[in-house]
Design a protein around this motif. Structure first.
Motif, PDB file in Angstrom:
ATOM      1  N   GLU A   1      53.226 -21.866  77.707  1.00 19.68           N
ATOM      2  CA  GLU A   1      52.584 -20.856  78.539  1.00 19.68           C
ATOM      3  C   GLU A   1      52.159 -21.425  79.896  1.00 19.68           C
ATOM      4  N   ILE A   2      51.543 -22.584  79.884  1.00 14.86           N
ATOM      5  CA  ILE A   2      51.087 -23.198  81.133  1.00 14.86           C
ATOM      6  C   ILE A   2      52.283 -23.616  81.993  1.00 14.86           C
ATOM      7  N   GLN A   3      53.331 -24.107  81.379  1.00 11.40           N
ATOM      8  CA  GLN A   3      54.518 -24.506  82.131  1.00 11.40           C
ATOM      9  C   GLN A   3      55.212 -23.304  82.768  1.00 11.40           C
ATOM     10  N   ARG A   4      55.163 -22.155  82.136  1.00 14.23           N
ATOM     11  CA  ARG A   4      55.709 -20.925  82.745  1.00 14.23           C
ATOM     12  C   ARG A   4      54.881 -20.548  83.978  1.00 14.23           C
ATOM     13  N   ILE A   5      53.567 -20.699  83.883  1.00 12.28           N
ATOM     14  CA  ILE A   5      52.696 -20.416  85.029  1.00 12.28           C
ATOM     15  C   ILE A   5      52.984 -21.426  86.149  1.00 12.28           C
ATOM     16  N   ALA A   6      53.158 -22.698  85.800  1.00 15.79           N
ATOM     17  CA  ALA A   6      53.482 -23.727  86.793  1.00 15.79           C
ATOM     18  C   ALA A   6      54.800 -23.395  87.483  1.00 15.79           C
ATOM     19  N   GLU A   7      55.760 -22.919  86.726  1.00 12.14           N
ATOM     20  CA  GLU A   7      57.047 -22.519  87.302  1.00 12.14           C
ATOM     21  C   GLU A   7      56.854 -21.369  88.300  1.00 12.14           C
ATOM     22  N   GLU A   8      56.055 -20.404  87.914  1.00 14.13           N
ATOM     23  CA  GLU A   8      55.795 -19.255  88.782  1.00 14.13           C
ATOM     24  C   GLU A   8      55.100 -19.691  90.073  1.00 14.13           C
ATOM     25  N   ILE A   9      54.110 -20.570  89.947  1.00 11.76           N
ATOM     26  CA  ILE A   9      53.407 -21.082  91.129  1.00 11.76           C
ATOM     27  C   ILE A   9      54.388 -21.819  92.042  1.00 11.76           C
ATOM     28  N   THR A  10      55.173 -22.703  91.452  1.00 11.13           N
ATOM     29  CA  THR A  10      56.139 -23.493  92.219  1.00 11.13           C
ATOM     30  C   THR A  10      57.125 -22.593  92.952  1.00 11.13           C
ATOM     31  N   ASN A  11      57.661 -21.619  92.261  1.00 12.26           N
ATOM     32  CA  ASN A  11      58.628 -20.708  92.889  1.00 12.26           C
ATOM     33  C   ASN A  11      58.003 -19.896  94.008  1.00 12.26           C
ATOM     34  N   THR A  12      56.774 -19.455  93.818  1.00  9.40           N
ATOM     35  CA  THR A  12      56.076 -18.684  94.842  1.00  9.40           C
ATOM     36  C   THR A  12      55.835 -19.532  96.085  1.00  9.40           C
ATOM     37  N   VAL A  13      55.357 -20.746  95.875  1.00 17.84           N
ATOM     38  CA  VAL A  13      55.081 -21.643  97.002  1.00 17.84           C
ATOM     39  C   VAL A  13      56.367 -21.942  97.766  1.00 17.84           C
ATOM     40  N   LYS A  14      57.445 -22.255  97.050  1.00 16.08           N
ATOM     41  CA  LYS A  14      58.708 -22.590  97.706  1.00 16.08           C
ATOM     42  C   LYS A  14      59.309 -21.387  98.427  1.00 16.08           C
ATOM     43  N   LYS A  15      58.979 -20.202  97.993  1.00 16.38           N
ATOM     44  CA  LYS A  15      59.503 -18.987  98.622  1.00 16.38           C
ATOM     45  C   LYS A  15      58.648 -18.566  99.821  1.00 16.38           C
ATOM     46  N   ASP A  16      57.341 -18.746  99.727  1.00 12.51           N
ATOM     47  CA  ASP A  16      56.430 -18.195 100.717  1.00 12.51           C
ATOM     48  C   ASP A  16      55.980 -19.140 101.824  1.00 12.51           C
ATOM     49  N   TYR A  17      56.138 -20.421 101.639  1.00 13.46           N
ATOM     50  CA  TYR A  17      55.631 -21.377 102.629  1.00 13.46           C
ATOM     51  C   TYR A  17      56.774 -22.168 103.243  1.00 13.46           C
ATOM     52  N   GLU A  18      56.893 -22.087 104.566  1.00 17.88           N
ATOM     53  CA  GLU A  18      58.012 -22.684 105.294  1.00 17.88           C
ATOM     54  C   GLU A  18      58.190 -24.171 105.013  1.00 17.88           C
ATOM     55  N   VAL A  19      57.090 -24.921 104.953  1.00 17.93           N
ATOM     56  CA  VAL A  19      57.193 -26.367 104.776  1.00 17.93           C
ATOM     57  C   VAL A  19      57.917 -26.728 103.469  1.00 17.93           C
ATOM     58  N   PHE A  20      57.796 -25.877 102.464  1.00 11.87           N
ATOM     59  CA  PHE A  20      58.424 -26.159 101.173  1.00 11.87           C
ATOM     60  C   PHE A  20      59.868 -25.658 101.102  1.00 11.87           C
ATOM     61  N   LYS A  21      60.301 -24.906 102.115  1.00  6.60           N
ATOM     62  CA  LYS A  21      61.677 -24.413 102.152  1.00  6.60           C
ATOM     63  C   LYS A  21      62.627 -25.450 102.753  1.00  6.60           C
ATOM     64  N   ALA A  22      62.092 -26.395 103.504  1.00 11.33           N
ATOM     65  CA  ALA A  22      62.901 -27.391 104.202  1.00 11.33           C
ATOM     66  C   ALA A  22      63.547 -28.355 103.211  1.00 11.33           C
ATOM     67  N   ASP A  23      64.450 -29.180 103.742  1.00  7.02           N
ATOM     68  CA  ASP A  23      65.108 -30.200 102.914  1.00  7.02           C
ATOM     69  C   ASP A  23      64.097 -31.090 102.202  1.00  7.02           C
ATOM     70  N   MET A  24      62.949 -31.277 102.816  1.00  2.00           N
ATOM     71  CA  MET A  24      61.940 -32.155 102.236  1.00  2.00           C
ATOM     72  C   MET A  24      60.950 -31.412 101.356  1.00  2.00           C
ATOM     73  N   GLY A  25      61.271 -30.229 100.942  1.00  2.00           N
ATOM     74  CA  GLY A  25      60.355 -29.428 100.146  1.00  2.00           C
ATOM     75  C   GLY A  25      59.836 -30.127  98.908  1.00  2.00           C
ATOM     76  N   ASP A  26      60.715 -30.811  98.168  1.00  2.00           N
ATOM     77  CA  ASP A  26      60.267 -31.513  96.963  1.00  2.00           C
ATOM     78  C   ASP A  26      59.332 -32.663  97.309  1.00  2.00           C
ATOM     79  N   TYR A  27      59.582 -33.317  98.447  1.00  2.00           N
ATOM     80  CA  TYR A  27      58.698 -34.401  98.877  1.00  2.00           C
ATOM     81  C   TYR A  27      57.295 -33.849  99.130  1.00  2.00           C
TER      82      TYR A  27
END
Length: 166
Positions: free
Chosen positions: A5-31
């Motif tokens: 359950e918590i890992q599903r929430i973590a996935e949702e948070i991660t996907n939202t952040v990567k979709k909504d915040y420019e800095v995480f969309k770049a090539d260095m998003g994982d960094y």
């Protein structure tokens, strides 16, 4: 933090952040994401504020959950260092190891360019000295990668920097 359950929430948070915040969309998003996760686990002021808002221990819990979720998406630089020290019995001056160091150098340059950090001259020689002579750095590196890893990395970086391998 590792429950389904918590890992599903973590996935949702991660996907939202990567979709909504420019800095995480770049090539260095994982960094950036990896660095953000560390903030929840390490930085006292951040931990204090998160815990004040969500309750005692919340920051560490969130950090652990996000870290577990993102373990398979480590920044490339981390993956390269793990590859470098995966077998400390290898020769740090070998072509194979120097190829990995070259990849580390290229990735480091990209990170520094993106962050607008000036490496200066002989950055890798300077870093080699850290791995070889700074007790706190040696201790942290050996704790992370295994006994002798800091010396191995230091020797490999020093050889790379002296031979200007690219």
């Amino acid at each position: 933090p590792s429950s389904w359950e918590i890992q599903r929430i973590a996935e949702e948070i991660t996907n939202t952040v990567k979709k909504d915040y420019e800095v995480f969309k770049a090539d260095m998003g994982d960094y950036y994401w990896h660095s953000m996760v560390q903030i929840y686990l390490v930085f006292p002021k951040w931990i204090e504020e998160v815990d004040k808002k969500y309750g005692s221990g919340a920051s560490k819990f969130i950090g652990k959950a996000l870290k577990i979720y993102s373990e398979n998406n480590l920044p490339k630089i981390d993956t390269l260092y793990k590859k470098l020290v995966s077998d400390l019995s290898r020769d740090p001056f070998s072509r194979e190891i120097q190829q990995i160091v070259s990849e580390i150098a290229n990735e480091t340059r990209q990170i520094n360019e993106a962050l607008k950090v000036d490496e200066g001259e002989n950055y890798f020689g300077y870093m080699a000295d850290f791995y070889l002579s700074r007790p706190e750095f040696i201790k942290a590196t050996d704790k992370r990668y295994g006994s002798g890893a800091s010396k191995f990395i230091g020797k490999a970086l020093k050889f790379y920097s002296k031979n200007k391998l690219n």
